[in-house]
Structure formats: structure tokens, C-alpha cells
Design a protein around this motif. Structure first.
Motif, PDB file in Angstrom:
ATOM      1  N   ASN A 265     -13.472 -14.963   1.881  1.00 45.76           N
ATOM      2  CA  ASN A 265     -12.329 -14.218   1.282  1.00 45.76           C
ATOM      3  C   ASN A 265     -11.832 -13.013   1.622  1.00 45.76           C
ATOM      4  OD1 ASN A 265     -12.337 -17.166  -1.308  1.00 45.76           O
ATOM      5  ND2 ASN A 265     -13.255 -15.574  -2.743  1.00 45.76           N
ATOM      6  N   PRO A 266     -11.838 -12.877   2.668  1.00 46.39           N
ATOM      7  CA  PRO A 266     -11.268 -11.711   3.548  1.00 46.39           C
ATOM      8  C   PRO A 266     -10.177 -11.339   2.655  1.00 46.39           C
ATOM      9  CG  PRO A 266     -11.702 -13.692   4.797  1.00 46.39           C
ATOM     10  CD  PRO A 266     -11.549 -13.703   3.361  1.00 46.39           C
ATOM     11  N   HIS A 267      -9.120 -11.720   2.414  1.00 44.91           N
ATOM     12  CA  HIS A 267      -8.218 -11.267   2.104  1.00 44.91           C
ATOM     13  C   HIS A 267      -8.201 -10.174   0.745  1.00 44.91           C
ATOM     14  CE1 HIS A 267      -8.899 -15.184  -0.046  1.00 44.91           C
ATOM     15  NE2 HIS A 267      -7.820 -14.823  -1.546  1.00 44.91           N
ATOM     16  N   GLN A 268      -9.141 -11.451  -0.206  1.00 47.74           N
ATOM     17  CA  GLN A 268      -9.044  -9.807  -1.410  1.00 47.74           C
ATOM     18  C   GLN A 268      -8.919  -8.484  -1.204  1.00 47.74           C
ATOM     19  OE1 GLN A 268     -12.328 -11.208  -3.699  1.00 47.74           O
ATOM     20  NE2 GLN A 268     -12.076 -13.378  -3.710  1.00 47.74           N
ATOM     21  N   LEU A 269      -9.729  -8.267  -0.541  1.00 39.07           N
ATOM     22  CA  LEU A 269      -9.754  -6.565  -0.002  1.00 39.07           C
ATOM     23  C   LEU A 269      -8.060  -5.926   0.177  1.00 39.07           C
ATOM     24  CD1 LEU A 269     -10.104  -4.063  -0.060  1.00 39.07           C
ATOM     25  CD2 LEU A 269     -10.441  -4.252   2.470  1.00 39.07           C
TER      26      LEU A 269
ATOM     27  N   ALA B 166     -10.257  -3.696   8.582  1.00 34.80           N
ATOM     28  CA  ALA B 166     -10.226  -4.588  10.315  1.00 34.80           C
ATOM     29  C   ALA B 166     -11.246  -4.956  11.485  1.00 34.80           C
ATOM     30  CB  ALA B 166      -8.908  -5.067  10.020  1.00 34.80           C
ATOM     31  N   GLN B 167     -10.593  -2.952  12.014  1.00 36.34           N
ATOM     32  CA  GLN B 167     -11.131  -2.571  13.207  1.00 36.34           C
ATOM     33  C   GLN B 167     -13.134  -2.851  12.963  1.00 36.34           C
ATOM     34  OE1 GLN B 167      -8.957   0.192  14.683  1.00 36.34           O
ATOM     35  NE2 GLN B 167      -7.791  -0.774  14.671  1.00 36.34           N
ATOM     36  N   ARG B 168     -13.415  -2.011  11.670  1.00 32.04           N
ATOM     37  CA  ARG B 168     -14.451  -1.212  11.917  1.00 32.04           C
ATOM     38  C   ARG B 168     -15.700  -2.130  11.072  1.00 32.04           C
ATOM     39  NH1 ARG B 168     -14.904   4.172  13.246  1.00 32.04           N
ATOM     40  NH2 ARG B 168     -13.518   4.184  14.955  1.00 32.04           N
ATOM     41  N   HIS B 169     -15.254  -3.123  10.075  1.00 31.70           N
ATOM     42  CA  HIS B 169     -15.721  -3.744   8.968  1.00 31.70           C
ATOM     43  C   HIS B 169     -15.487  -4.911   9.175  1.00 31.70           C
ATOM     44  CE1 HIS B 169     -18.228  -5.041   5.413  1.00 31.70           C
ATOM     45  NE2 HIS B 169     -17.735  -5.862   5.006  1.00 31.70           N
TER      46      HIS B 169
ATOM     47  N   PRO C 148       3.124   8.556   0.963  1.00 27.67           N
ATOM     48  CA  PRO C 148       1.588   8.490   1.827  1.00 27.67           C
ATOM     49  C   PRO C 148       0.340   7.579   1.414  1.00 27.67           C
ATOM     50  CG  PRO C 148       2.496  10.371   0.420  1.00 27.67           C
ATOM     51  CD  PRO C 148       3.291   9.345   0.305  1.00 27.67           C
ATOM     52  N   VAL C 149       0.432   7.183  -0.076  1.00 30.80           N
ATOM     53  CA  VAL C 149       0.225   5.314  -0.689  1.00 30.80           C
ATOM     54  C   VAL C 149       0.392   4.660   0.022  1.00 30.80           C
ATOM     55  CG1 VAL C 149       0.476   3.759  -2.483  1.00 30.80           C
ATOM     56  CG2 VAL C 149       1.056   6.137  -2.979  1.00 30.80           C
ATOM     57  N   VAL C 150       1.915   4.669   1.054  1.00 30.86           N
ATOM     58  CA  VAL C 150       1.817   3.064   2.139  1.00 30.86           C
ATOM     59  C   VAL C 150       0.857   4.249   3.349  1.00 30.86           C
ATOM     60  CG1 VAL C 150       3.166   2.134   3.438  1.00 30.86           C
ATOM     61  CG2 VAL C 150       3.646   2.547   1.037  1.00 30.86           C
TER      62      VAL C 150
ATOM     63  N   VAL D  85      -3.754   2.787   6.699  1.00 34.77           N
ATOM     64  CA  VAL D  85      -5.325   3.069   7.057  1.00 34.77           C
ATOM     65  C   VAL D  85      -6.467   2.628   6.542  1.00 34.77           C
ATOM     66  CG1 VAL D  85      -6.839   5.265   7.345  1.00 34.77           C
ATOM     67  CG2 VAL D  85      -4.223   6.021   7.600  1.00 34.77           C
ATOM     68  N   VAL D  86      -6.753   1.954   5.195  1.00 34.98           N
ATOM     69  CA  VAL D  86      -7.250   1.436   5.033  1.00 34.98           C
ATOM     70  C   VAL D  86      -7.704   0.052   5.356  1.00 34.98           C
ATOM     71  CG1 VAL D  86      -8.354   0.593   2.706  1.00 34.98           C
ATOM     72  CG2 VAL D  86      -8.106   3.105   3.087  1.00 34.98           C
ATOM     73  N   VAL D  87      -6.915  -0.726   5.757  1.00 36.34           N
ATOM     74  CA  VAL D  87      -6.566  -1.646   5.852  1.00 36.34           C
ATOM     75  C   VAL D  87      -7.254  -2.094   7.781  1.00 36.34           C
ATOM     76  CG1 VAL D  87      -4.927  -3.698   7.075  1.00 36.34           C
ATOM     77  CG2 VAL D  87      -5.170  -2.759   4.453  1.00 36.34           C
ATOM     78  N   VAL D  88      -6.266  -0.951   8.550  1.00 44.09           N
ATOM     79  CA  VAL D  88      -6.844  -1.073  10.095  1.00 44.09           C
ATOM     80  C   VAL D  88      -7.940  -0.341   9.854  1.00 44.09           C
ATOM     81  CG1 VAL D  88      -6.297   0.094  12.002  1.00 44.09           C
ATOM     82  CG2 VAL D  88      -3.844  -0.506  10.345  1.00 44.09           C
ATOM     83  N   ILE D  89      -8.690   0.037   9.232  1.00 41.52           N
ATOM     84  CA  ILE D  89     -10.576   0.416   9.190  1.00 41.52           C
ATOM     85  C   ILE D  89     -11.073  -0.668   9.230  1.00 41.52           C
ATOM     86  CG2 ILE D  89     -11.884   2.070   8.512  1.00 41.52           C
ATOM     87  CD1 ILE D  89      -9.975   3.892   8.415  1.00 41.52           C
TER      88      ILE D  89
END
Length: 441
Positions: free
Chosen positions: A158-162, A38-41, A25-27, A32-36
Motif C-alpha cells: 500500500n505505498p499509495h496510502q501516504l 518517492a526519491q529517498r524512501h 504553501p500547502v500544495v 515536496v513531501v511526495v517528491v522526497i
């Protein structure tokens, strides 16, 4: 069918499965957070910043269109649009790149290239290989131009920080959770070791610990072990008491018969001897595998002692060379294993002319084999043969006597007490019965 296929790739241990339940579940949440994001924000922010730069580029192109001489374009843009900080340089057609250039992980660069190609007709290529600058190549009425400006104007800083924070804290929390998970699973492993040891005839100290459910299972195991030990003790005491009480009248009968000189006295004396032998076998069966404590034993040396004792008793027994690549000792109850093998050897020489004993020791298994050249036991009757007080008279030689049907039962009980099994088969070497005691190391 899907779950059957999936079981082959699922960890078999409880710790591996629990870790999978914890980490999966953590992975997935991180993905999901990374995809959302990248696509939305992230993609949305890059698009908005690119649109702002496009408006500035439109002003630059307007200035370029007004300048009559191509060589005067850089100076005119600096003079009129110096605050935009966009450097314009005329280039030759040969210097125009054919494709875009950016790093493999540059997601915002791909968004920028798509947006410029869609909104800027003069766009030809973009070079983002230098992480801090953007080189934009345009085909204008004054010829090919290269426009250079700061990368921070079209990409979030620094977009990679997230992503770094997500992975870092995910790993740290997973390590902390794995430590707590290991502590929660340790009582289950202790319970499993205690249960396995009890199944092999060893009494390993155990006290319940851990969660409430694990403590309940541990207390249930302790109650079960206590009940089984009480039943075994009561069985042993009962049979031992009966056997002991019958010894006294049998002794008096033997003394009385020894004073008689009649021929009938000899037959009666033989009956008394048979009864005495049956009582001894009952007592051995009552003791079972509970006699002695488990200790480290060299199985080869132990079998050599058993065979030597059988030879001194006048039995035709041979010890074959050792088999297997295993070395070292095995934790056994010495007296119980001697009794089991001695029973198998006694049966072998009783119903056959000779017997052979062999020991096979591997890294995981101990196998003690006894073979004879007697009539053997049919396959359909082998399950019945190992039951207590079972005598398969049609299958064995009656000319050499018959016991009370406890020899194989004692061997089976001792093998099970060591976490092993007694297997009966047909001897390929001698043609008679083959009895194997197989015990896991």
C-alpha cells in the motif's frame, strides 16, 4: 517585468488572494513531501527489496543451469527451492514480450525494471500489468523462461496510502482554513460596502468587528464619516442661516420699493429680485445632495416629469427616446437628481435656444444627458466651469443673463454624492454643450 506579467494571473479579490496565500504553501509542501518520499524512501525501499529478490533469482538460475533437460526445470526448482515460492515456466521465443508492461502510475515497477536490467544479465522484460503478481522473462542457457512471484516481495505494501492521506488531510485542512478565512474577511467586506455606500450619499449602518487591525480601520472610518457629516451639516446650517436672515431685509426693501412710483424704483426692484434669486441658489447649493433619502426610482419616468415641468415653465426642452438595454429602477435621491437635471436644463435654455434630455440605462450604468445649441464651453475651461461661484462670461451668452455660478457646481456635487460624475463635452447633435451625469448602478 516578471511581477507585472504575474499580476494578470493573480486574483483581483481579497478573498481569492488570501486563499492563494493559504493554499499555495500547502500544495508546495505536499509536492515536496511526495517528491522526497518517492526519491529517498520509497525508491530506496524498492531497491533494497529488489536486491533481495535478485539474490533469490541467482539461486534459481543456478538450479536451472544444473538441470540437463529444459522440461525438468519447473519440477526441479519446486523441489529444491520450493520455499522461495517462485514458479518457473519454459516459454517460446514468440511469447517473449519486447518491452516492459506496467500501469502508468506504477512508480515502483519502473524502479524494479531499471534495477533488474542493471543487475541481471539474463533479464529481457517484466510484466506488472497484474497488480498482485510479477512475470519476469529471462533468456537462459535452457532457453526463454518465465518466472512468477508475488508483487509484495519487491514493493512496499500500500505505498499509495501516504499520497492519499496527504491529499485527503490537505483538502480537509484547506476547507477548514477557508471557513475561518471567510469569517476573517467578512468584516473587511462590510467596511468596504459601508464606505462605498457613504461615497454614494447613503448612510449604511456599520459596527466594527473582526481582528484588532480591522476594528481600528472601522473605528477610523466611523470617525471620518462623523466628521464629514458634521462639516456638511455646519455648511448647510451656515448658508441656510445667512440666506434666511437676508430674506427679511430684502422683503422690507421690496415692500418699500413697491410704494414708490419713480423710474429708479423699477431698477432697484430688479436688483432686489436678483438678490433674492442668488439667495435661493445659495440655499440650493447648501442643501446639495443631502435632501431626501435614497429610494428606488425609475429614471425614465423621473426625467419625463422634469421635462414636463420645464415645458410648463415655457422652456423648449425635448425628451429623447430611451437608450440602452437596462431595465428596472436605480437607487437615487429623487429631489437631488431633479434639482441637478433642472439646473442643467436651466443653463441649457439660458445660453441656448433649446435643449434635449436623454436617458441611457444599462446593467451597470445610468447616464442622464442634457444637450443645448448654445455657444458651449471650451475644453480648457470645463474644469473651472464646475467649481462653485465660477462664471465663464466669455464662453457663454451674456444677453440672456448670468447666474451666480452654482448651477454646474450643484449638479457636480449631487452626481458625486451618488458615486457618479458630471462630464462636460461638445454636443454632436446640437453643437452646444453636452452635460452627462453618469452614475453606477
Amino acid at each position: 517585468m516578471f511581477f507585472v506579467w504575474l499580476k494578470r494571473y493573480v486574483p483581483r479579490g481579497i478573498y481569492g488572494r488570501a486563499a492563494l496565500i493559504l493554499l499555495l504553501p500547502v500544495v508546495l509542501l505536499q509536492l515536496v513531501v511526495v517528491v522526497i518520499f518517492a526519491q529517498r524512501h520509497f525508491e530506496g525501499v524498492t531497491t533494497q527489496m529488489t536486491d533481495t529478490v535478485l539474490r533469490e533469482l541467482a539461486q534459481v538460475l543456478d538450479v536451472v543451469a544444473e538441470i540437463p533437460d529444459r522440461a525438468d526445470v519447473p519440477a526441479a526448482v519446486r523441489q529444491r527451492l520450493g520455499r522461495l515460492d517462485i514458479a518457473v515456466t519454459p516459454v517460446g521465443a514468440a511469447d517473449m514480450p519486447g518491452t516492459n508492461s506496467y500501469l502508468w502510475y506504477d512508480y515502483s515497477g519502473r524502479v524494479l525494471a531499471r534495477r533488474l536490467a542493471a543487475r541481471l544479465p539474463e533479464y529481457r522484460a517484466v510484466d506488472l500489468s497484474d497488480g498482485g503478481l510479477v512475470d519476469l522473462y529471462l533468456e537462459t542457457g535452457k532457453g526463454p523462461l518465465k518466472l512468477r512471484f508475488d508483487r509484495r516481495r519487491i514493493s512496499a505494501a500500500n505505498p499509495h496510502q501516504l499520497f492519499v492521506y496527504t491529499v485527503f488531510f490537505g483538502v480537509v485542512l484547506s476547507l477548514i482554513a477557508s471557513i475561518y478565512l471567510r469569517n476573517q474577511l467578512r468584516p473587511i467586506k462590510r467596511l468596504a460596502r459601508a464606505s462605498e455606500a457613504f461615497g454614494r450619499g447613503r448612510h449604511e449602518p456599520y459596527s466594527p468587528s473582526g481582528a484588532v487591525e480591522i476594528r481600528a480601520a472601522g473605528n477610523a472610518f466611523l470617525d471620518m464619516r462623523a466628521r464629514i457629516e458634521r462639516q456638511m451639516e455646519q455648511r448647510t446650517l451656515m448658508l441656510s442661516g445667512v440666506s434666511h436672515d437676508l430674506r427679511t431685509p430684502l422683503t422690507r426693501m421690496r415692500l418699500s420699493l413697491s410704494m414708490l412710483e419713480d423710474e429708479e424704483a423699477a431698477a432697484l426692484l430688479q436688483d432686489v429680485e436678483d438678490m433674492q434669486r442668488m439667495l435661493d441658489e445659495f440655499l440650493n447649493f447648501a442643501k446639495g445632495a443631502a435632501e431626501g433619502e435614497p429610494e428606488r426610482v425609475d429614471p425614465h419616468a423621473l426625467m419625463a416629469e422634469v421635462v414636463e415641468d420645464a415645458r410648463r415653465a415655457g422652456r423648449d426642452v425635448t425628451l429623447l427616446p430611451p437608450e440602452g438595454e437596462g431595465t428596472g429602477t436605480v437607487k437615487l435621491r429623487r429631489i437631488a437628481i431633479r434639482r441637478a437635471v433642472d439646473n442643467l436644463v436651466s443653463n441649457a435654455v439660458r445660453y441656448g435656444a433649446r435643449a434635449e434630455v436623454s436617458v441611457m440605462l444599462s446593467d451597470k450604468t445610468l447616464r442622464i444627458r442634457v444637450e443645448d445649441d448654445g455657444p458651449g464651453i471650451p475644453e480648457a475651461q470645463r474644469v473651472e466651469a464646475v467649481k462653485p461661484f465660477s462664471r465663464l462670461d466669455p464662453a457663454r451668452n451674456q444677453d440672456k443673463g448670468s447666474g451666480v455660478g452654482l448651477g454646474l457646481a450643484i449638479a457636480t456635487d449631487i452626481a458625486r454624492a451618488h458615486g457618479g460624475v458630471l462630464r462636460l463635452g461638445e454636443s454632436t447633435r446640437l453643437g452646444g454643450l453636452r452635460a452627462d451625469i453618469v452614475i453606477a448602478r
